[in-house]
Design an enzyme around this catalytic site. Structure first.
Site, mmCIF file in Angstrom:
data_model
loop_
_atom_site.group_PDB
_atom_site.id
_atom_site.type_symbol
_atom_site.label_atom_id
_atom_site.label_comp_id
_atom_site.label_asym_id
_atom_site.label_seq_id
_atom_site.Cartn_x
_atom_site.Cartn_y
_atom_site.Cartn_z
ATOM 1 N N MET A 22 0.832 -1.214 0.000
ATOM 2 C CA MET A 22 0.000 0.000 0.000
ATOM 3 C C MET A 22 0.868 1.267 0.000
ATOM 4 O O MET A 22 0.821 2.062 0.936
ATOM 5 C CB MET A 22 -0.909 -0.017 1.241
ATOM 6 C CG MET A 22 -1.813 -1.232 1.289
ATOM 7 S SD MET A 22 -2.603 -1.443 2.913
ATOM 8 C CE MET A 22 -1.305 -2.253 3.844
ATOM 9 N N THR A 95 2.101 1.724 5.765
ATOM 10 C CA THR A 95 1.263 2.783 5.235
ATOM 11 C C THR A 95 0.783 3.620 6.401
ATOM 12 O O THR A 95 0.601 3.094 7.503
ATOM 13 C CB THR A 95 0.047 2.224 4.474
ATOM 14 O OG1 THR A 95 -0.891 3.275 4.212
ATOM 15 C CG2 THR A 95 -0.662 1.150 5.265
ATOM 16 N N THR A 97 -2.051 5.904 5.830
ATOM 17 C CA THR A 97 -3.485 6.062 5.592
ATOM 18 C C THR A 97 -4.312 4.935 6.206
ATOM 19 O O THR A 97 -5.325 5.179 6.876
ATOM 20 C CB THR A 97 -3.773 6.134 4.088
ATOM 21 O OG1 THR A 97 -3.070 7.241 3.526
ATOM 22 C CG2 THR A 97 -5.259 6.273 3.812
ATOM 23 N N CYS A 208 3.133 10.013 4.851
ATOM 24 C CA CYS A 208 2.810 9.043 3.805
ATOM 25 C C CYS A 208 4.112 8.332 3.496
ATOM 26 O O CYS A 208 5.161 8.981 3.354
ATOM 27 C CB CYS A 208 2.252 9.733 2.567
ATOM 28 S SG CYS A 208 1.909 8.597 1.208
ATOM 29 N N THR A 209 4.067 7.031 3.407
ATOM 30 C CA THR A 209 5.298 6.255 3.316
ATOM 31 C C THR A 209 6.002 6.382 1.977
ATOM 32 O O THR A 209 7.085 5.831 1.796
ATOM 33 C CB THR A 209 5.017 4.774 3.630
ATOM 34 O OG1 THR A 209 3.872 4.328 2.895
ATOM 35 C CG2 THR A 209 4.756 4.586 5.117
#
Length: 248
Positions: A22, A95, A97, A208-209
């Protein structure tokens, strides 16, 4: 190499379960950083003891677009259980999110789930900061799950305005998750960083990664950046190589 490091290297590490996919770009980075960190500590051919369960990002993107959070929680909880069944001693999710559904994952596991916000919050507090700006997907920037988790640590967050949030989110999904790095997008992100500082942010969370592909500390040396990927990896390696892991 210090004698204590040699002694620890012979101990059995705890297996890190990575819930990934993700996107795949961030999962690859987690794998690389964990291996590098273990090798930096012990040298030779030492690497991380890792299991990866990679899900279909198209499914996740659909859940996000449709705001199908119950379905997303169930889907990721099942995948996390695969990691536990495979022998993982604890789970991290690559992730930011989808930490929105972290409670569903935690409830489904009998092993610890190491939360990405907790790792970032500890670094922020260590830096003597209590207000940070956040860059991430729209969900991360707007939803309560991120703000409330930081608030548990005594940290306030500020987010970009609506137009800036739309640009930050678009660049994540249309470019960074595909490995596309554009100079104009870097410039746009740095404009947003500057605006967050003007709003009172003492530092900025790269929430965010994939964002560390685009900007890093060298771009704004006067403003502390908190790279959630690197901090999460650092925490996972500590847990893997420590005497024990406690559920959070």
């Amino acid at each position: 190499m210090p004698e204590s490091a040699n002694a620890s290297a012979s101990d059995e590490p705890r297996t890190i379960g990575i819930l990934g996919g993700m996107s795949g770009k961030s999962t690859v980075e987690y794998y690389r950083l964990i291996d590098d960190a273990v090798n930096d500590r012990y040298g030779g051919h030492h690497a991380g003891d890792i299991l990866i369960r990679s899900v279909n990002f198209a499914d996740i993107e659909g859940f996000i677009a449709g705001e199908q959070w119950d379905e997303a929680g169930s889907y990721l909880a099942d995948a996390a259980q695969d990691l536990e069944a495979g022998g993982a001693d604890f789970v991290i999710m690559a992730t930011n999110t989808m930490h929105k559904v972290a409670p569903d994952i935690t409830d489904a596991l009998s092993i610890p789930f190491v939360h990405i916000v907790d790792a970032a919050a500890d670094a922020i507090l260590d830096a003597g900061i209590d207000t940070v700006g956040v860059l991430g997907t729209s969900v991360t920037m707007e939803d309560a799950f991120y703000r409330e988790r930081f608030a548990q640590h005594g940290i306030d967050i500020v987010v970009p305005d609506e137009a800036d949030r739309e640009d930050v989110d678009r660049i994540v999904f249309e470019e960074l998750t595909k490995g596309e790095i554009r100079d104009e997008s870097r410039d746009r992100y740095l404009e947003v960083v500057d605006d967050l500082v003007e709003q009172g942010a003492e530092g900025v969370v790269l929430g965010c990664t994939e964002i560390e592909q685009l900007i890093d500390q060298a771009d704004r040396p006067e403003t502390p950046f908190f790279d959630t990927t690197a901090l999460h990896v650092e925490r996972a390696v500590e847990e893997s190589l420590s005497a024990g892991v406690e559920a959070k």
